[in-house]
Design a protein around this motif. Structure first.
Motif, PDB file in Angstrom:
ATOM      1  N   LEU B  11      57.722 -73.120  55.033  1.00 50.09           N
ATOM      2  CA  LEU B  11      56.329 -72.694  55.120  1.00 50.09           C
ATOM      3  C   LEU B  11      55.468 -73.712  54.388  1.00 50.09           C
ATOM      4  N   SER B  12      54.393 -74.129  55.009  1.00 50.20           N
ATOM      5  CA  SER B  12      53.430 -75.014  54.350  1.00 50.20           C
ATOM      6  C   SER B  12      52.165 -74.231  54.034  1.00 50.20           C
ATOM      7  N   ALA B  13      51.677 -74.379  52.819  1.00 46.98           N
ATOM      8  CA  ALA B  13      50.480 -73.650  52.416  1.00 46.98           C
ATOM      9  C   ALA B  13      49.713 -74.457  51.373  1.00 46.98           C
ATOM     10  N   ARG B  18      47.161 -67.051  50.254  1.00 46.12           N
ATOM     11  CA  ARG B  18      48.012 -65.873  50.126  1.00 46.12           C
ATOM     12  C   ARG B  18      49.196 -66.095  51.046  1.00 46.12           C
ATOM     13  N   VAL B  19      50.405 -65.910  50.515  1.00 48.81           N
ATOM     14  CA  VAL B  19      51.624 -66.223  51.250  1.00 48.81           C
ATOM     15  C   VAL B  19      52.546 -65.010  51.260  1.00 48.81           C
ATOM     16  N   THR B  20      53.165 -64.776  52.410  1.00 43.26           N
ATOM     17  CA  THR B  20      54.132 -63.679  52.533  1.00 43.26           C
ATOM     18  C   THR B  20      55.430 -64.203  53.110  1.00 43.26           C
ATOM     19  N   SER B  56      59.883 -59.204  33.662  1.00 45.23           N
ATOM     20  CA  SER B  56      59.081 -59.546  32.501  1.00 45.23           C
ATOM     21  C   SER B  56      58.772 -61.043  32.447  1.00 45.23           C
ATOM     22  N   GLY B  57      57.513 -61.364  32.215  1.00 44.45           N
ATOM     23  CA  GLY B  57      57.110 -62.752  32.097  1.00 44.45           C
ATOM     24  C   GLY B  57      56.695 -63.410  33.399  1.00 44.45           C
ATOM     25  N   VAL B  58      56.887 -62.735  34.510  1.00 42.66           N
ATOM     26  CA  VAL B  58      56.514 -63.307  35.815  1.00 42.66           C
ATOM     27  C   VAL B  58      55.045 -62.982  36.103  1.00 42.66           C
ATOM     28  N   PRO B  59      54.273 -63.961  36.562  1.00 44.99           N
ATOM     29  CA  PRO B  59      52.844 -63.724  36.810  1.00 44.99           C
ATOM     30  C   PRO B  59      52.596 -62.617  37.835  1.00 44.99           C
ATOM     31  N   SER B  60      51.510 -61.903  37.647  1.00 46.08           N
ATOM     32  CA  SER B  60      51.213 -60.750  38.500  1.00 46.08           C
ATOM     33  C   SER B  60      50.781 -61.141  39.908  1.00 46.08           C
ATOM     34  N   ARG B  61      50.589 -62.417  40.175  1.00 46.82           N
ATOM     35  CA  ARG B  61      50.285 -62.820  41.563  1.00 46.82           C
ATOM     36  C   ARG B  61      51.493 -62.636  42.486  1.00 46.82           C
ATOM     37  N   PHE B  62      52.674 -62.474  41.896  1.00 46.72           N
ATOM     38  CA  PHE B  62      53.878 -62.199  42.680  1.00 46.72           C
ATOM     39  C   PHE B  62      54.032 -60.679  42.844  1.00 46.72           C
ATOM     40  N   SER B  63      54.309 -60.237  44.049  1.00 46.60           N
ATOM     41  CA  SER B  63      54.571 -58.822  44.278  1.00 46.60           C
ATOM     42  C   SER B  63      55.592 -58.668  45.394  1.00 46.60           C
ATOM     43  N   GLY B  64      56.297 -57.551  45.356  1.00 44.16           N
ATOM     44  CA  GLY B  64      57.298 -57.272  46.377  1.00 44.16           C
ATOM     45  C   GLY B  64      57.107 -55.874  46.933  1.00 44.16           C
ATOM     46  N   SER B  65      57.503 -55.704  48.178  1.00 41.22           N
ATOM     47  CA  SER B  65      57.413 -54.385  48.793  1.00 41.22           C
ATOM     48  C   SER B  65      58.529 -54.220  49.811  1.00 41.22           C
ATOM     49  N   PHE B  71      61.687 -56.203  53.906  1.00 44.31           N
ATOM     50  CA  PHE B  71      61.100 -56.447  52.605  1.00 44.31           C
ATOM     51  C   PHE B  71      60.184 -57.667  52.670  1.00 44.31           C
ATOM     52  N   THR B  72      59.186 -57.679  51.783  1.00 38.19           N
ATOM     53  CA  THR B  72      58.307 -58.836  51.709  1.00 38.19           C
ATOM     54  C   THR B  72      58.070 -59.243  50.259  1.00 38.19           C
ATOM     55  N   LEU B  73      57.934 -60.543  50.072  1.00 42.04           N
ATOM     56  CA  LEU B  73      57.479 -61.126  48.815  1.00 42.04           C
ATOM     57  C   LEU B  73      56.113 -61.727  49.104  1.00 42.04           C
ATOM     58  N   THR B  74      55.135 -61.376  48.297  1.00 43.58           N
ATOM     59  CA  THR B  74      53.784 -61.895  48.483  1.00 43.58           C
ATOM     60  C   THR B  74      53.341 -62.631  47.231  1.00 43.58           C
ATOM     61  N   ILE B  75      52.757 -63.794  47.445  1.00 39.97           N
ATOM     62  CA  ILE B  75      52.096 -64.536  46.368  1.00 39.97           C
ATOM     63  C   ILE B  75      50.613 -64.479  46.697  1.00 39.97           C
ATOM     64  N   SER B  76      49.817 -63.861  45.832  1.00 36.87           N
ATOM     65  CA  SER B  76      48.437 -63.541  46.201  1.00 36.87           C
ATOM     66  C   SER B  76      47.532 -64.764  46.228  1.00 36.87           C
ATOM     67  N   SER B  77      47.780 -65.710  45.342  1.00 39.07           N
ATOM     68  CA  SER B  77      46.967 -66.921  45.283  1.00 39.07           C
ATOM     69  C   SER B  77      47.853 -68.044  44.763  1.00 39.07           C
ATOM     70  N   LEU B  78      48.312 -68.880  45.684  1.00 37.98           N
ATOM     71  CA  LEU B  78      49.289 -69.911  45.343  1.00 37.98           C
ATOM     72  C   LEU B  78      48.782 -70.851  44.256  1.00 37.98           C
ATOM     73  N   GLN B  79      49.661 -71.106  43.307  1.00 36.56           N
ATOM     74  CA  GLN B  79      49.392 -72.082  42.254  1.00 36.56           C
ATOM     75  C   GLN B  79      50.318 -73.282  42.462  1.00 36.56           C
ATOM     76  N   PRO B  80      49.967 -74.443  41.909  1.00 37.17           N
ATOM     77  CA  PRO B  80      50.799 -75.642  42.122  1.00 37.17           C
ATOM     78  C   PRO B  80      52.257 -75.440  41.716  1.00 37.17           C
ATOM     79  N   GLU B  81      52.495 -74.649  40.683  1.00 34.36           N
ATOM     80  CA  GLU B  81      53.870 -74.456  40.209  1.00 34.36           C
ATOM     81  C   GLU B  81      54.687 -73.502  41.092  1.00 34.36           C
TER      82      GLU B  81
END
Lengths: 121, 108
Positions: B11-13, B18-20, B56-65, B71-81
């Motif tokens: 995937l390129s972004a 926002r990535v799923t 614990s310690g993982v940024p809240s922009r990561f979420s799973g459902s 199942f999906t993993l979502t990154i709400s606002s991609l950061q360079p890291e």
């Protein structure tokens, strides 16, 4: 902070035995299961098996005939041996700590740094 | 064995997107699904366990459902890291534990 440090021979000839050890720092072997996982370009991440502090083991059925895991609580270490290696066993091998929650969730929360093992004549 | 299939494989972004990422199990696994991030030369790092619990310690922009087989993993606002490879892993059947084949997230 738990840290896992692993070591072992990186180059083997086919039919030899792979041997790796993982030391646990900042935590006790007695509180968790401990696992080995490998990663190769062809097969991705593959779970090899796990061991408890009293030596109870569970192995991946696909590798069970060749895998042995052991634990040394006096040194806070656990080990993996894989016999009769072939080129198909070439991979990066990781040790890891199993986190098992009260609601039966199971995941790997700490990992070693990885050891590249190459089986080649 | 329970087969785990991720999509897409790559995937390129862009930063800020926002990535799923999707993971599908070959049979129902309830919520016994974990997500890992792996960067080159490093061990995987757990992000999400139990389908939706943030480690614990993982940024809240990561979420799973998800539950059951999808199942999906979502990154709400991609950061360079965040550019890395992501893996799902099931623990419904522990003999054996199995992983997805990975999704490589690249910079557009």
């Amino acid at each position: 902070q738990v840290q896992l440090q692993q070591w072992g021979a990186g180059l083997l000839k086919p039919s030899e035995t792979l041997s790796l050890t993982c030391a646990v720092y900042g935590g006790s072997l007695s509180t968790n299961y401990w696992s080995w996982i490998r990663q190769s370009p062809g097969k991705g991440l593959e779970w090899i098996g796990e061991i408890s502090h009293v030596g109870r083991t569970n192995y991946n059925p696909s590798l069970k005939s060749r895998v042995t895991m052991s634990v040394d609580t006096s040194k806070n270490q656990f080990s993996l041996t894989l016999s009769s290696v072939t080129a198909a066993d070439t991979a990066v091998y990781y040790c890891g700590r199993v986190r098992f929650t009260t609601s039966r969730l199971y995941y790997f929360d700490y990992w070693g740094q990885g050891t590249l093992v190459t089986a080649s004549s | 064995d329970i087969q785990m299939t991720q999509s897409p494989s790559s995937l390129s972004a862009s930063v800020g997107d926002r990535v799923t990422i999707t993971c599908r199990a070959s049979q129902s696994i309830s919520i016994y699904l974990n997500w890992y991030q792996q960067k080159p030369g490093k061990a995987p790092k757990v992000l999400i366990y139990g389908a939706s619990s943030l480690q614990s310690g993982v940024p809240s922009r990561f979420s799973g459902s998800g539950s059951g087989t999808d199942f999906t993993l979502t990154i709400s606002s991609l950061q360079p890291e965040d550019f890395a490879t992501y893996y799902c892993q099931q623990s419904y059947s522990t003999l054996p534990i199995t992983f997805g084949q990975g999704t490589r997230l690249e910079i557009k």
